[in-house]
Write a protein that holds these residues in place. Structure first.
Motif, mmCIF file in Angstrom:
data_model
loop_
_atom_site.group_PDB
_atom_site.id
_atom_site.type_symbol
_atom_site.label_atom_id
_atom_site.label_comp_id
_atom_site.label_asym_id
_atom_site.label_seq_id
_atom_site.Cartn_x
_atom_site.Cartn_y
_atom_site.Cartn_z
ATOM 1 N N ARG A 182 -4.517 10.928 13.345
ATOM 2 C CA ARG A 182 -4.699 10.608 14.759
ATOM 3 C C ARG A 182 -3.377 10.588 15.534
ATOM 4 N NH1 ARG A 182 -9.258 5.732 14.360
ATOM 5 N NH2 ARG A 182 -10.319 6.553 12.491
ATOM 6 N N GLU B 286 0.826 -1.202 0.000
ATOM 7 C CA GLU B 286 0.000 0.000 0.000
ATOM 8 C C GLU B 286 0.865 1.259 0.000
ATOM 9 O OE1 GLU B 286 -2.606 -0.447 3.340
ATOM 10 O OE2 GLU B 286 -3.601 -2.220 2.496
ATOM 11 N N THR C 100 0.673 4.842 7.354
ATOM 12 C CA THR C 100 -0.567 4.659 8.106
ATOM 13 C C THR C 100 -1.690 4.486 7.093
ATOM 14 O OG1 THR C 100 0.241 6.170 9.826
ATOM 15 C CG2 THR C 100 -2.104 5.630 9.859
ATOM 16 N N PRO C 101 -2.516 3.448 7.225
ATOM 17 C CA PRO C 101 -3.647 3.307 6.304
ATOM 18 C C PRO C 101 -4.502 4.569 6.282
ATOM 19 C CG PRO C 101 -3.367 1.317 7.600
ATOM 20 C CD PRO C 101 -2.432 2.337 8.180
ATOM 21 N N ALA C 102 -5.058 4.867 5.113
ATOM 22 C CA ALA C 102 -5.755 6.141 4.910
ATOM 23 C C ALA C 102 -6.835 6.393 5.952
ATOM 24 C CB ALA C 102 -6.344 6.178 3.502
ATOM 25 N N HIS C 103 -7.595 5.355 6.324
ATOM 26 C CA HIS C 103 -8.711 5.574 7.232
ATOM 27 C C HIS C 103 -8.273 5.795 8.682
ATOM 28 C CE1 HIS C 103 -7.923 1.279 7.760
ATOM 29 N NE2 HIS C 103 -8.609 1.325 8.895
ATOM 30 N N LEU C 104 -6.968 5.649 8.953
ATOM 31 C CA LEU C 104 -6.455 5.833 10.308
ATOM 32 C C LEU C 104 -5.579 7.074 10.438
ATOM 33 C CD1 LEU C 104 -5.496 2.118 11.086
ATOM 34 C CD2 LEU C 104 -7.447 3.391 12.022
ATOM 35 N N ARG C 105 -5.472 7.852 9.388
ATOM 36 C CA ARG C 105 -4.592 9.015 9.419
ATOM 37 C C ARG C 105 -5.222 10.164 10.200
ATOM 38 N NH1 ARG C 105 -2.881 8.354 3.015
ATOM 39 N NH2 ARG C 105 -1.845 6.327 3.337
#
Length: 292
Positions: A231, A167, A224-229
């Motif tokens: 934070r 990714e 960092t996977p997009a949905h966890l950025r």
């Protein structure tokens, strides 16, 4: 200065015997060459020559002034050059029949070489990417840190690690196959990795570091996977691998950021990374032959 002040070899031991002290003299700025030669040593190619690789150094009055390396079909990676040095290198490579798809170096060197290559070959240089090279000053972990902690990646994490490396590569435009069969041959394989995981044990971000060379360690990749950025996970895991590198004896910890991404640049500067150089890659488009 003459083009034949440049010396080429395919033997990593010969190259390091001639240019190793020069590379170690500026470990942060020479991070790419130091990392690459260390990787070759780890793979056991030292002493056997590396037929696919070409190494070179510029020597004047018995002193090495610059180096380059290339792994065809990839492009040229070169240390800092003056415009005159860039021109003599381009002329020498052309005289030996080399063709190049690209050049990567500090911005001034890459630009000077791209212009020289165009003069000598007619190829059109096109900027591909601009980067900032940062060196760690005083490490300042994010405060407050996100909930969780960093932990070293182990064998049980291999599938997730490879997925995140795939990714990451897609995000930065690298065309690479990353799976169990190809892993050992990728640029990701020789690194040590750390995950940031939440209190329930869920990994949410990763950072890798290259093997130490001449006291220098480069952080790469950070993902960092997009949905966890957004934070704070990337900052936390980068601070943790940086702390671990210092604890292991590193004197220089560096990383690259995309100049077009102000978010990541600000993030790394907040935790103590200081910009020390601009970097650039130019792609070369050969001149089309005239129709007969």
């Amino acid at each position: 200065m003459r083009p034949d002040d440049w010396h080429l070899t395919e033997d990593i031991d010969d190259f390091l015997a001639r240019a190793g002290d020069f590379l170690r003299s500026r470990p942060s700025l020479h991070t790419m060459a130091l990392t690459m030669t260390e990787k070759l040593r780890m793979l056991g190619t030292a002493g056997n020559g590396t037929p696919a690789a070409v190494f070179g150094w510029l020597e004047q009055a018995g002193e090495v002034r610059a180096t380059f390396y290339r792994f065809p079909p990839a492009g040229l990676s070169v240390t800092c050059l003056t415009p005159e040095q860039a021109d003599t290198l381009a002329a020498h490579l052309v005289s030996l029949g080399h063709s190049l798809p690209s050049v990567s170096a500090d911005h001034h060197t890459a630009t000077a070489f791209a212009e020289a290559w165009q003069r000598h070959t007619g190829a059109t240089p096109t900027p591909r990417v601009r980067l900032h090279l940062h060196r760690l000053g005083t490490l300042t972990p994010p405060e407050p840190a996100p909930a969780g902690w960093g932990r070293l990646v182990g064998e049980r994490d291999q599938e997730q690690l490879m997925r995140w490396c795939r990714e990451f590569a897609a995000d930065v435009g690298e065309a690479v196959t990353i799976d169990a069969a190809s892993w050992a041959g990728t640029r990701f394989a020789e690194k040590r990795y750390m995950f940031w995981e939440t209190p329930d044990g869920t990994p949410v971000s990763m950072a890798g570091v290259n093997p130490m060379a001449a006291g220098q360690v480069r952080v790469d990749p950070v993902y960092t996977p997009a949905h966890l950025r957004g934070r704070g996970y990337a900052g936390a895991v980068t601070a943790e691998v940086s702390r671990a590198a210092l604890a292991a004896g590193a004197t220089d910890v560096v990383l690259f950021t995309n100049a077009a991404n102000p978010t990541s640049n600000a993030l790394y500067q907040r935790i103590g990374y200081v910009p020390i150089a601009d970097w650039a890659t130019y792609d070369f488009t050969p001149t089309e032959p005239e129709a007969s």
